[in-house]
Design a protein around this motif. Sequence first.
Motif, PDB file in Angstrom:
ATOM      1  N   ARG A 190       0.870  -1.178   0.000  1.00 41.50           N
ATOM      2  CA  ARG A 190       0.000   0.000   0.000  1.00 41.50           C
ATOM      3  C   ARG A 190       0.904   1.224   0.000  1.00 41.50           C
ATOM      4  N   ALA A 191       0.854   1.975  -1.095  1.00 41.43           N
ATOM      5  CA  ALA A 191       1.643   3.198  -1.234  1.00 41.43           C
ATOM      6  C   ALA A 191       0.681   4.367  -1.388  1.00 41.43           C
ATOM      7  N   ALA A 192       0.963   5.457  -0.700  1.00 38.47           N
ATOM      8  CA  ALA A 192       0.069   6.619  -0.703  1.00 38.47           C
ATOM      9  C   ALA A 192       0.839   7.877  -1.075  1.00 38.47           C
ATOM     10  N   THR A 193       0.303   8.613  -2.037  1.00 35.98           N
ATOM     11  CA  THR A 193       0.887   9.900  -2.413  1.00 35.98           C
ATOM     12  C   THR A 193       0.510  10.926  -1.358  1.00 35.98           C
ATOM     13  N   THR A 194       1.507  11.655  -0.872  1.00 37.90           N
ATOM     14  CA  THR A 194       1.276  12.643   0.181  1.00 37.90           C
ATOM     15  C   THR A 194       1.908  13.968  -0.200  1.00 37.90           C
ATOM     16  N   HIS A 195       1.109  15.013  -0.072  1.00 39.17           N
ATOM     17  CA  HIS A 195       1.617  16.366  -0.322  1.00 39.17           C
ATOM     18  C   HIS A 195       1.226  17.319   0.797  1.00 39.17           C
ATOM     19  N   ASP A 196       0.679  16.758   1.888  1.00 42.16           N
ATOM     20  CA  ASP A 196       0.375  17.555   3.074  1.00 42.16           C
ATOM     21  C   ASP A 196       0.630  16.683   4.302  1.00 42.16           C
ATOM     22  N   ILE A 197       0.868  17.313   5.424  1.00 42.03           N
ATOM     23  CA  ILE A 197       1.277  16.598   6.634  1.00 42.03           C
ATOM     24  C   ILE A 197       0.185  15.647   7.122  1.00 42.03           C
ATOM     25  N   TYR A 198      -1.052  16.075   7.092  1.00 37.91           N
ATOM     26  CA  TYR A 198      -2.140  15.223   7.570  1.00 37.91           C
ATOM     27  C   TYR A 198      -2.213  13.925   6.768  1.00 37.91           C
ATOM     28  N   SER A 199      -2.114  14.018   5.446  1.00 36.72           N
ATOM     29  CA  SER A 199      -2.160  12.810   4.611  1.00 36.72           C
ATOM     30  C   SER A 199      -0.965  11.897   4.879  1.00 36.72           C
ATOM     31  N   ALA A 200       0.192  12.475   5.097  1.00 39.29           N
ATOM     32  CA  ALA A 200       1.383  11.675   5.376  1.00 39.29           C
ATOM     33  C   ALA A 200       1.200  10.887   6.668  1.00 39.29           C
ATOM     34  N   GLU A 201       0.681  11.532   7.668  1.00 48.97           N
ATOM     35  CA  GLU A 201       0.434  10.871   8.946  1.00 48.97           C
ATOM     36  C   GLU A 201      -0.654   9.808   8.810  1.00 48.97           C
ATOM     37  N   ARG A 202      -1.747  10.143   8.135  1.00 54.55           N
ATOM     38  CA  ARG A 202      -2.872   9.210   8.004  1.00 54.55           C
ATOM     39  C   ARG A 202      -2.535   8.033   7.093  1.00 54.55           C
ATOM     40  N   ALA A 203      -1.588   8.215   6.176  1.00 59.75           N
ATOM     41  CA  ALA A 203      -1.181   7.099   5.320  1.00 59.75           C
ATOM     42  C   ALA A 203      -0.779   5.911   6.179  1.00 59.75           C
ATOM     43  N   ARG A 204      -0.100   6.187   7.268  1.00 58.54           N
ATOM     44  CA  ARG A 204       0.317   5.109   8.170  1.00 58.54           C
ATOM     45  C   ARG A 204      -0.765   4.784   9.199  1.00 58.54           C
ATOM     46  N   LYS A 205      -1.280   5.796   9.863  1.00 55.43           N
ATOM     47  CA  LYS A 205      -2.230   5.561  10.953  1.00 55.43           C
ATOM     48  C   LYS A 205      -3.518   4.888  10.478  1.00 55.43           C
ATOM     49  N   SER A 206      -4.074   5.348   9.367  1.00 50.93           N
ATOM     50  CA  SER A 206      -5.364   4.829   8.899  1.00 50.93           C
ATOM     51  C   SER A 206      -5.246   3.726   7.868  1.00 50.93           C
ATOM     52  N   ASN A 207      -4.198   3.755   7.050  1.00 51.75           N
ATOM     53  CA  ASN A 207      -4.114   2.834   5.920  1.00 51.75           C
ATOM     54  C   ASN A 207      -2.971   1.835   6.008  1.00 51.75           C
ATOM     55  N   ASN A 208      -2.155   1.946   7.042  1.00 53.68           N
ATOM     56  CA  ASN A 208      -1.004   1.066   7.226  1.00 53.68           C
ATOM     57  C   ASN A 208      -0.137   1.009   5.967  1.00 53.68           C
ATOM     58  N   ALA A 209       0.008   2.150   5.316  1.00 52.52           N
ATOM     59  CA  ALA A 209       0.833   2.231   4.107  1.00 52.52           C
ATOM     60  C   ALA A 209       2.293   1.974   4.469  1.00 52.52           C
ATOM     61  N   GLN A 210       2.925   1.125   3.673  1.00 52.85           N
ATOM     62  CA  GLN A 210       4.337   0.847   3.889  1.00 52.85           C
ATOM     63  C   GLN A 210       5.214   1.848   3.157  1.00 52.85           C
ATOM     64  N   ILE A 211       4.611   2.566   2.207  1.00 53.13           N
ATOM     65  CA  ILE A 211       5.357   3.511   1.373  1.00 53.13           C
ATOM     66  C   ILE A 211       4.558   4.803   1.249  1.00 53.13           C
TER      67      ILE A 211
END
Length: 161
Positions: free
Chosen positions: A82-103
């Motif tokens: 699970r890889a998530a594109t992040t361009h803001d701090i909230y999305s970067a944090e939620r990528a891991r907290k909510s989606n367990n993104a490894q990347i």
Amino acid sequence: MKVAIGSDNNGVVLKDTLKEFLQEKGFEMVDYGCRTCDSVDYPDVAFEVAKDISEGSVDRGILICGTGLGVAIAACKYPGIRAATTHDIYSAERARKSNNAQIITMGAQIIGPELAKKLAEAYLNSEFEEARSGKKVQKIIDKEQELIAAGAVITETQTCS
């Protein structure tokens, strides 16, 4: 934590900046390239990072291309990633907290180095909130496994005869 970092030629300068910054913060960084501004196909780097995360030789990953989109799409083709594109701090944090993104992925033509540092820190300092999001992420994992079992997802190299 052992962190994979990789980019295509569009992201090499940002990758090098992030790598140095994160090493100073105590993260063990593994550089997957590229190392020059010569043209590189971003899927090659994304596949290599995704493979090593899947196999457990690195814990998490950061991929960078021009927009962050191409490397995210490529990495997500690897089963279990699970890889998530992040361009803001909230999305970067939620990528891991909510989606367990490894990347997480970033676009070097979208954000600058100071924001990239904040995104990487927010992501790497976050942990998956299993109690809150575990059921949702498990649904994603289950669907992927269902598609693999049905032959809808190719999990190994196949050639035509």
